[in-house]
Motif scaffolding. Structure first.
Motif, PDB file in Angstrom:
ATOM      1  N   UNK A   1       0.804  -1.230   0.000  1.00  0.00           N
ATOM      2  CA  UNK A   1       0.000   0.000   0.000  1.00  0.00           C
ATOM      3  C   UNK A   1       0.832   1.273   0.000  1.00  0.00           C
ATOM      4  N   UNK A   2       2.031   1.226   0.558  1.00  0.00           N
ATOM      5  CA  UNK A   2       2.830   2.437   0.679  1.00  0.00           C
ATOM      6  C   UNK A   2       4.061   2.434  -0.233  1.00  0.00           C
ATOM      7  N   UNK A   3       4.145   1.464  -1.140  1.00  0.00           N
ATOM      8  CA  UNK A   3       5.290   1.416  -2.055  1.00  0.00           C
ATOM      9  C   UNK A   3       5.021   2.289  -3.270  1.00  0.00           C
ATOM     10  N   UNK A   4       5.828   3.322  -3.467  1.00  0.00           N
ATOM     11  CA  UNK A   4       5.633   4.233  -4.587  1.00  0.00           C
ATOM     12  C   UNK A   4       5.679   3.508  -5.927  1.00  0.00           C
ATOM     13  N   UNK A   5       6.549   2.495  -6.043  1.00  0.00           N
ATOM     14  CA  UNK A   5       6.654   1.776  -7.315  1.00  0.00           C
ATOM     15  C   UNK A   5       5.380   1.002  -7.627  1.00  0.00           C
ATOM     16  N   UNK A   6       4.624   0.674  -6.591  1.00  0.00           N
ATOM     17  CA  UNK A   6       3.336   0.000  -6.788  1.00  0.00           C
ATOM     18  C   UNK A   6       2.230   1.011  -7.056  1.00  0.00           C
ATOM     19  N   UNK A   7       2.216   2.081  -6.254  1.00  0.00           N
ATOM     20  CA  UNK A   7       1.132   3.066  -6.347  1.00  0.00           C
ATOM     21  C   UNK A   7       1.249   3.933  -7.601  1.00  0.00           C
ATOM     22  N   UNK A   8       2.463   4.321  -7.949  1.00  0.00           N
ATOM     23  CA  UNK A   8       2.677   5.329  -8.986  1.00  0.00           C
ATOM     24  C   UNK A   8       1.985   5.025 -10.317  1.00  0.00           C
TER      25      UNK A   8
ATOM     26  N   UNK B   1     -10.673   4.961  -3.393  1.00  0.00           N
ATOM     27  CA  UNK B   1     -11.007   4.150  -2.217  1.00  0.00           C
ATOM     28  C   UNK B   1      -9.712   3.680  -1.553  1.00  0.00           C
ATOM     29  N   UNK B   2      -9.518   4.094  -0.299  1.00  0.00           N
ATOM     30  CA  UNK B   2      -8.298   3.778   0.444  1.00  0.00           C
ATOM     31  C   UNK B   2      -8.591   2.752   1.534  1.00  0.00           C
ATOM     32  N   UNK B   3      -7.511   2.152   2.057  1.00  0.00           N
ATOM     33  CA  UNK B   3      -7.653   1.101   3.065  1.00  0.00           C
ATOM     34  C   UNK B   3      -8.071   1.647   4.419  1.00  0.00           C
ATOM     35  N   UNK B   4      -7.390   2.697   4.848  1.00  0.00           N
ATOM     36  CA  UNK B   4      -7.623   3.226   6.189  1.00  0.00           C
ATOM     37  C   UNK B   4      -7.175   4.684   6.232  1.00  0.00           C
ATOM     38  N   UNK B   5      -7.275   5.288   7.422  1.00  0.00           N
ATOM     39  CA  UNK B   5      -6.963   6.704   7.591  1.00  0.00           C
ATOM     40  C   UNK B   5      -5.515   7.021   7.200  1.00  0.00           C
ATOM     41  N   UNK B   6      -4.574   6.196   7.659  1.00  0.00           N
ATOM     42  CA  UNK B   6      -3.158   6.409   7.360  1.00  0.00           C
ATOM     43  C   UNK B   6      -2.898   6.321   5.853  1.00  0.00           C
ATOM     44  N   UNK B   7      -3.528   5.355   5.222  1.00  0.00           N
ATOM     45  CA  UNK B   7      -3.374   5.168   3.772  1.00  0.00           C
ATOM     46  C   UNK B   7      -3.956   6.361   3.015  1.00  0.00           C
TER      47      UNK B   7
ATOM     48  N   UNK C   1      -7.932   1.214  -4.349  1.00  0.00           N
ATOM     49  CA  UNK C   1      -6.680   0.815  -3.702  1.00  0.00           C
ATOM     50  C   UNK C   1      -6.960   0.224  -2.323  1.00  0.00           C
ATOM     51  N   UNK C   2      -8.206  -0.207  -2.127  1.00  0.00           N
ATOM     52  CA  UNK C   2      -8.624  -0.664  -0.801  1.00  0.00           C
ATOM     53  C   UNK C   2      -8.669  -2.176  -0.655  1.00  0.00           C
TER      54      UNK C   2
ATOM     55  N   UNK D   1     -21.414  -1.788  -4.658  1.00  0.00           N
ATOM     56  CA  UNK D   1     -21.906  -0.504  -4.165  1.00  0.00           C
ATOM     57  C   UNK D   1     -20.913   0.609  -4.491  1.00  0.00           C
ATOM     58  N   UNK D   2     -19.635   0.324  -4.315  1.00  0.00           N
ATOM     59  CA  UNK D   2     -18.616   1.332  -4.596  1.00  0.00           C
ATOM     60  C   UNK D   2     -18.571   1.660  -6.087  1.00  0.00           C
ATOM     61  N   UNK D   3     -18.683   0.655  -6.927  1.00  0.00           N
ATOM     62  CA  UNK D   3     -18.740   0.893  -8.374  1.00  0.00           C
ATOM     63  C   UNK D   3     -19.905   1.801  -8.736  1.00  0.00           C
ATOM     64  N   UNK D   4     -21.001   1.624  -8.017  1.00  0.00           N
ATOM     65  CA  UNK D   4     -22.201   2.402  -8.309  1.00  0.00           C
ATOM     66  C   UNK D   4     -22.028   3.896  -8.134  1.00  0.00           C
ATOM     67  N   UNK D   5     -21.000   4.317  -7.354  1.00  0.00           N
ATOM     68  CA  UNK D   5     -20.800   5.757  -7.165  1.00  0.00           C
ATOM     69  C   UNK D   5     -20.437   6.453  -8.467  1.00  0.00           C
ATOM     70  N   UNK D   6     -19.966   5.696  -9.467  1.00  0.00           N
ATOM     71  CA  UNK D   6     -19.566   6.315 -10.730  1.00  0.00           C
ATOM     72  C   UNK D   6     -20.488   6.005 -11.886  1.00  0.00           C
ATOM     73  N   UNK D   7     -21.647   5.394 -11.631  1.00  0.00           N
ATOM     74  CA  UNK D   7     -22.544   5.001 -12.724  1.00  0.00           C
ATOM     75  C   UNK D   7     -23.656   5.995 -12.995  1.00  0.00           C
TER      76      UNK D   7
END
Length: 419
Positions: free
Chosen positions: A283-290, A323-329, A393-394, A404-410
């Protein structure tokens, strides 16, 4: 048992529900819903399975107006699972009735401080619509108040249960709703975009008198919701694990994650902690997130470079929901997005003060914020037609929640061209 009306009488009733001078045209599923109610006045329970964005609020209003014209009901109670949905109904339903149906109604919420006011206004016929969260109804005082309204107010009630899948028969919410239904309301309408629960538990109203089902494919064909394209990325990442450097695909990394978790468990680390450690590794690896963030940003830029129906750039018509995992993320991702000079980003979540969450939502809806990062706060009941790019990313996995989350963009945005 009531005498079944003729086809001609049903058509005449529906015509009254949809006056010729109103610029509103119901969707096929909404029309099927009121046709069933018009054809059979003895229906007590009816379920509508509509994709997110198809128009559940319109379905509630249409059903209520038709049942009201039948003389069956004269009051409406809407039960929702979240404060966000409650606010959405409260902010829009009075204006909706005035604009679409030419009726003046008063809507009030059930809360601890509003109990005496709501009860008094309902009994005095000064309030026609009552809205409550299921959480509010779980308190004994509020539940008793709601039962008194349903049984002793002298009103004939229709109950609308939004997000019906949230009310499992044996869950605390399901038991709460079940008790209200013991008051024998004239009509119960259950609405959901997911006719199942992730835990497999039976959903309330398993066997309604009638049901109406609209699939996503049907809704897209009807141009009622947006078609969507999903991008799942698998690419090479250089990683260091236990002192060894290797290059592998993200799929292989996921498999290694599983082996890492099992090894940590064997070493005595609790399963939940081992899983969290493995997820943190990604979750915090730039090479993964970028690459994921860059692709989402490129997609947003591409959409904003197109023109809307008025020939203007679509910048204000497209925003991104992450969509993130938690507050820190979420905080980590916020800083990551803000590195892009042209984009403003912020996050909201259950552990953040409510006034800050409300401001973030307000900024996103107004267009002041380009990217909103969500932690279990805007997954259901949140509506923004400009939300056209979503980044997951969650690590939710296949479930009712991901739908339900997909529905936010439909939700259809009528200010841009259909694509």
């Amino acid at each position: 048992m009531s005498k079944m009306p003729s086809i001609k009488a049903c058509k005449a009733l529906i015509k009254k529900v949809l006056p010729n001078n109103q610029p509103y045209s119901p969707r096929k599923g909404q029309l099927e819903l009121i046709e069933k109610l018009a054809a059979n006045p003895d229906i007590k329970t009816i379920k509508a399975v509509f994709p997110t964005g198809y128009g559940k609020t319109d379905a509630i209003e249409l059903s209520y107006k038709l049942a009201k014209m039948q003389g069956r009901v004269d009051a409406l109670m809407i039960i929702v699972p979240s404060k966000e949905q409650l606010s959405s109904y409260l902010n829009g339903i009075e204006k909706d009735f005035r604009r679409k149906w030419g009726e003046e109604i008063v809507a009030l919420r059930i809360s601890r401080n509003m109990l005496p006011t709501v009860s008094r206004h309902v009994v005095q016929n000064n309030c026609e619509v009552v809205i409550a969260t299921c959480q509010a109804l779980m308190s004994k005082n509020n539940q008793d108040c709601a039962m008194r309204l349903l049984r002793d107010s002298g009103r004939r009630w229709m109950i609308a249960l939004d997000e019906l899948h949230r009310y499992g028969e044996e869950t605390s919410w399901g038991v709460t709703v079940g008790r209200l239904l013991e008051a024998n309301p004239e009509l119960v309408l259950g609405l959901t975009a997911a006719d199942q629960r992730t835990d497999g538990m039976p959903v309330a109203m398993t066997h309604p008198d009638e049901s109406v089902v609209v699939t996503r494919a049907q809704a897209i064909e009807e141009k009622a919701i947006r078609p969507f394209v999903a991008h799942v990325h698998d690419y090479l990442v250089t990683v260091e694990l236990d002192g060894e450097i290797d290059e592998m695909t993200t799929k292989e990394l996921g498999e290694m994650q599983g082996k890492y978790i099992e090894r940590r468990k064997a070493e005595g680390v609790p399963a939940a902690k081992a899983k969290a450690q493995a997820r943190d590794f990604l979750a915090y690896k730039d090479k993964y997130i970028s690459p994921l963030v860059q692709n989402a940003v490129d997609c947003l830029r591409s959409k904003r470079e197109k023109f809307d129906k008025n020939g203007l750039f679509c910048k204000n018509q497209h925003r991104m929901l992450v969509f993130a995992r938690d507050q820190k993320h979420a905080e980590h991702l916020k800083n990551y997005f803000n590195k892009y000079g042209e984009l403003s980003a912020d996050w909201l979540g259950e552990k953040r003060p409510e006034e800050i969450n409300e401001q973030v939502l307000k900024d996103f809806l107004s267009g002041k914020l380009d990217v909103m990062i969500n932690v279990n706060k805007a997954s259901e009941g949140f509506n923004c037609v400009q939300c056209s790019v979503m980044l997951f990313l969650n690590d939710v996995g296949p479930s009712v929640m991901i739908l339900q989350q997909l529905g936010r963009g439909l939700r259809r945005n009528y200010d841009i061209k259909w694509e």
